[in-house]
Design a protein around this motif. Structure first.
Motif, PDB file in Angstrom:
ATOM      1  N   ARG A 132       0.840  -1.193   0.000  1.00  0.00           N
ATOM      2  CA  ARG A 132       0.000   0.000   0.000  1.00  0.00           C
ATOM      3  C   ARG A 132       0.881   1.252   0.000  1.00  0.00           C
ATOM      4  NH1 ARG A 132      -4.979   0.239  -1.627  1.00  0.00           N
ATOM      5  NH2 ARG A 132      -5.057   2.486  -1.844  1.00  0.00           N
ATOM      6  N   LYS A 133       1.947   1.200   0.835  1.00  0.00           N
ATOM      7  CA  LYS A 133       2.841   2.340   0.932  1.00  0.00           C
ATOM      8  C   LYS A 133       3.488   2.631  -0.427  1.00  0.00           C
ATOM      9  CE  LYS A 133       5.723   1.468   4.232  1.00  0.00           C
ATOM     10  NZ  LYS A 133       6.694   1.406   5.310  1.00  0.00           N
ATOM     11  N   TRP A 173       2.386   1.599  -3.459  1.00  0.00           N
ATOM     12  CA  TRP A 173       1.434   1.887  -4.527  1.00  0.00           C
ATOM     13  C   TRP A 173       0.798   3.273  -4.357  1.00  0.00           C
ATOM     14  CZ3 TRP A 173       0.890   0.659  -9.188  1.00  0.00           C
ATOM     15  CH2 TRP A 173      -0.321   0.867  -9.869  1.00  0.00           C
ATOM     16  N   SER A 174       0.469   3.642  -3.108  1.00  0.00           N
ATOM     17  CA  SER A 174      -0.259   4.888  -2.907  1.00  0.00           C
ATOM     18  C   SER A 174       0.641   6.085  -2.614  1.00  0.00           C
ATOM     19  CB  SER A 174      -1.261   4.735  -1.755  1.00  0.00           C
ATOM     20  OG  SER A 174      -2.162   3.713  -2.071  1.00  0.00           O
TER      21      SER A 174
END
Lengths: 306, 432
Positions: A212-213, A215-216
């Motif tokens: 998540r870190k 990708w976002s």
């Protein structure tokens, strides 16, 4: 008083002007001799027939017409080139990024790893390709195999025929190119380092997973680097030359790229006009792709300045 | 990649500028150097390709030449074989700065463009007779009935054989009378899959490879007048089929993938008969210690013939020292020059008297049967080189490769190949 100042000023400026032209002349001469003149003469030549010995003859669009009808060499080389771009570019961008993410970790001895993975970009060229063609040699398995197939053999895998097989000869060319993927670290590492630590920490506190870190947070911030790598990768793979030239497939038609085709026509068959026409088609294709890339990039590339 | 692209563009302009320079400087040309008025030494610039071996030979001949011609200074310009054609082409395009040039396959292109001096009058004047040379050697450098270059070194496709493997299988050694059937039988007997031994090597798409079989079976790549494709004639097909069968049916010749990279099957004693060029002789003398070998002409089919390899010296029309240049050519291809070549014991001197003398035939003592090479050159055919030679070879490579590496149907490949080659041949005719 006024007159005197003006005189001094103009003499300095004359002097400076002269110096300016002297200092810049190596680049101007270099640009004219090695870029501008070849550029325009190749455009002119692409409308001519020229074998170097006899004077060039104007033939209009004949070279281009002949190219369009040349199914065995030109269209085949174009297909191969597109394959190299379609398969090679995503692979090299993804692998380069993955490698750089690993090498961006601050662990002990990281510089040694960085150097090791960067080294292939330093050693390049024909000698390395010759080594690769030894490594990838198919062999029959009983001790005659190339090192890679022999190693695969230890795990009970029967290695593919590489350059001897129609299916594997193109992937082999791409594989060899991937060897130097560490060179792209030069772009990736600063881009990754440029991602603000606060943002990543904030995300961590919010309970974001590693993925998540990335990708976002990281990914949007490094899109300019990705865009740069994709664009350069496409340009590079359209101009791929050394790999298919030095380690061609058993049948050259399997691996020949547009540049190989161009080289053959120019320096084996001495069809300079025809070769120039290939160069211009290549140029137009690269130009169009780059423009498309630029337009599409507006939708996904994020610049902090906007 | 960018670099190679730039290189090509650079080369393009360089040649463009050279051409322009050549066109404009004709009148102002000072070319060569005749030194001061006092000593009347004429300089002949002489370019050739090759490595150290060639340099040694050329310099040895020059030493002899200087003894007889103190008034001519021969400037030897050595160019590595790889870049030779390109280098020569740009210099010829620029009006040629050389007085003597070495040529091989590019001869027809230069002769066809009218860039070479007709040597026939010089030969007549000095009583140099065509008949003293091997006929194929002269034929290769005759254009429109004019001799435009003098042959320097000749060679032909030959057969080297491993005597130990013949002895082991109880096969009598090949003779001049051998037929392809004898060859085939021997190949079958010698092949031994368990030991990795093959009967034959030298089946492939290289022009001299396939033409050796095809011409001997009575076929040819193109018709005699070089206007039509002929590889689909029944005789040619028989030759190609024979080659394919050696690989796929008899398994007597290795596939490319059967040959480990970096390993020479022949010098490691795994090949019974090697059909290849004469350069293997010197290499075999130097490298083969473990078995006995010998040289023979290739077998006879419908007729005895084999591809000729050659190179020659020509005088460009742009030379300003033609008489001196002719003296150089005459000397190099004459008895003294040829004798120096003969003592190397490799390629065949084109001058029959030297080739048939013991100077050449006995140079390796009785170790190598050089007579086989002389016989081959004597019966050799000149490859059908047109101005499209490079392109036709690439077509042959494209269409014949599947026959020898994928067991593709011979007739089908030739059917696809025919229109392509015919088109090239028509273009070559039109360009004349």
């Amino acid at each position: 008083m006024m007159a005197k100042t003006k005189q001094v000023y103009s003499s300095i400026s004359k002097h400076e002007k002269r110096n300016f032209w002297i200092y810049i002349s190596p680049w101007i001469i270099g640009f004219l001799a090695f870029t501008a003149i070849p550029f325009f003469s190749s455009l002119a030549l692409s409308f001519m027939q020229w074998d170097i010995i006899t004077p060039p003859k104007w033939v209009g669009f004949d070279n281009y017409k002949e190219l369009m009808e040349d199914k065995i060499y030109f269209w085949n080389a174009l297909r191969n080139t597109i394959f190299y771009a379609l398969v090679g570019v995503p692979l090299s961008v993804t692998l380069g990024l993955l490698l750089s993410i690993m090498l961006s970790k601050e662990i002990k001895g990281i510089n040694a790893f960085r150097i090791i993975f960067y080294l292939p970009a330093v050693f390049g060229g024909v000698a390395v390709l010759m080594l690769w063609s030894y490594l990838l040699y198919p062999g029959t398995g009983n001790g005659d195999a190339g090192l890679i197939n022999a190693a695969l053999g230890w795990f009970g895998i029967e290695g593919p025929g590489w350059s001897q097989s129609e299916f594997w000869s193109k992937p082999a060319v791409i594989l060899v190119g991937l060897w130097g993927v560490g060179g792209s670290m030069m772009i990736w590492l600063p881009a990754l380092a440029g991602v603000p630590k606060e943002l990543l920490e904030a995300a961590e506190i919010d309970g974001a997973s590693r993925w998540r870190k990335f990708w976002s947070v990281s990914f949007p911030l490094i899109t300019p680097a990705i865009f740069f790598q994709v664009t350069m990768g496409i340009i590079g793979s359209f101009q791929i030359f050394m790999e298919p030239k030095i380690m061609p497939g058993n049948q050259k038609a399997w691996t020949d790229s547009l540049m190989v085709n161009l080289f053959d026509n120019a320096f084996t068959f001495y069809k300079m006009g025809y070769a120039s026409a290939i160069a211009w088609i290549l140029f137009i294709m690269i130009m169009v792709l780059t423009v498309i890339n630029l337009v599409v990039s507006k939708r996904w590339v994020y610049y902090e300045s906007n | 990649m960018m670099k190679s692209f730039k290189k090509i563009l650079t080369a393009l302009t360089l040649s463009a500028t050279l051409l322009a320079a050549g066109c404009s400087s004709d009148s102002a040309k000072t070319s060569g150097s005749s030194g001061s008025d006092g000593d009347k030494k004429e300089t002949v610039s002489f370019t050739y390709w090759g490595g150290d071996f060639d340099k040694k030979r050329m310099e040895a001949i020059r030493t002899e030449f200087n003894k007889e011609n103190p008034d001519i200074d021969v400037k030897l310009i050595q160019i590595p074989s790889d870049g030779y054609d390109q280098k020569l082409l740009t210099s010829m395009a620029g009006g040629s700065s050389y007085d003597v040039v070495q040529l091989a396959e590019a001869f027809n292109t230069y002769a066809g463009k009218g860039t070479l001096e007709d040597l026939t009058p010089y030969m007549e004047k000095d009583g140099v007779s065509k008949d003293d040379y091997f006929s194929a050697g002269m034929e290769a450098y005759t254009y429109d009935d004019k001799v435009m270059a003098m042959p320097m070194r000749l060679g032909a496709m030959i057969m080297l054989y491993n005597k130990d493997l013949f002895d082991k299988n109880g096969i009598p050694y090949p003779t001049d009378k051998w037929t392809w059937e004898d060859f085939h039988n021997a190949a079958l007997k010698i092949t031994n899959k368990k030991d990795g031994v093959f009967g034959v090597q030298g089946v492939g798409t290289w022009w001299a490879n396939y033409m050796a079989y095809v011409e001997s079976f009575g076929g040819s790549l193109m018709t005699e007048d070089h206007t039509k494709f002929n590889l689909d004639s029944p005789e040619s097909i028989k030759g190609l089929q024979f080659m394919q069968d050696l690989i796929y049916k008899d398994k007597a010749a290795p596939l490319a993938s059967d040959i480990p990279k970096g390993v020479d099957l022949w010098t490691s004693g795994k090949i019974g008969m090697l059909v290849d060029g004469p350069w293997h002789i010197l290499s075999a003398i130097a490298n083969i210690k473990d078995f006995k070998w010998e040289v023979a002409p290739i077998p006879t089919g419908e007729k005895f013939t084999t591809p000729l390899f050659s190179n020659a010296f020509a005088i460009p029309k742009g030379s300003e020292h033609k008489d001196a240049a002719w003296k150089v050519v005459k000397f190099w291809t004459g008895e003294v020059g040829q004798t120096i070549l003969a003592k190397e014991g490799g390629e065949v001197p084109p001058l029959k008297s030297v080739a048939n003398s013991d100077v050449y035939l006995k140079v390796h003592g009785d170790a190598v049967n050089l007579q086989a090479l002389v016989t081959s050159v004597d019966g050799a055919f000149v490859p059908p080189i047109t101005s499209k030679w490079g392109e036709i070879n690439k077509l042959a490579d494209t269409y014949l490769a599947p026959i020898f590496s994928e067991n593709a149907d011979v007739e089908k490949q030739l059917k696809d190949m025919k229109p392509q080659v015919d088109k090239m041949l028509t273009e070559a005719q039109q360009a004349k």
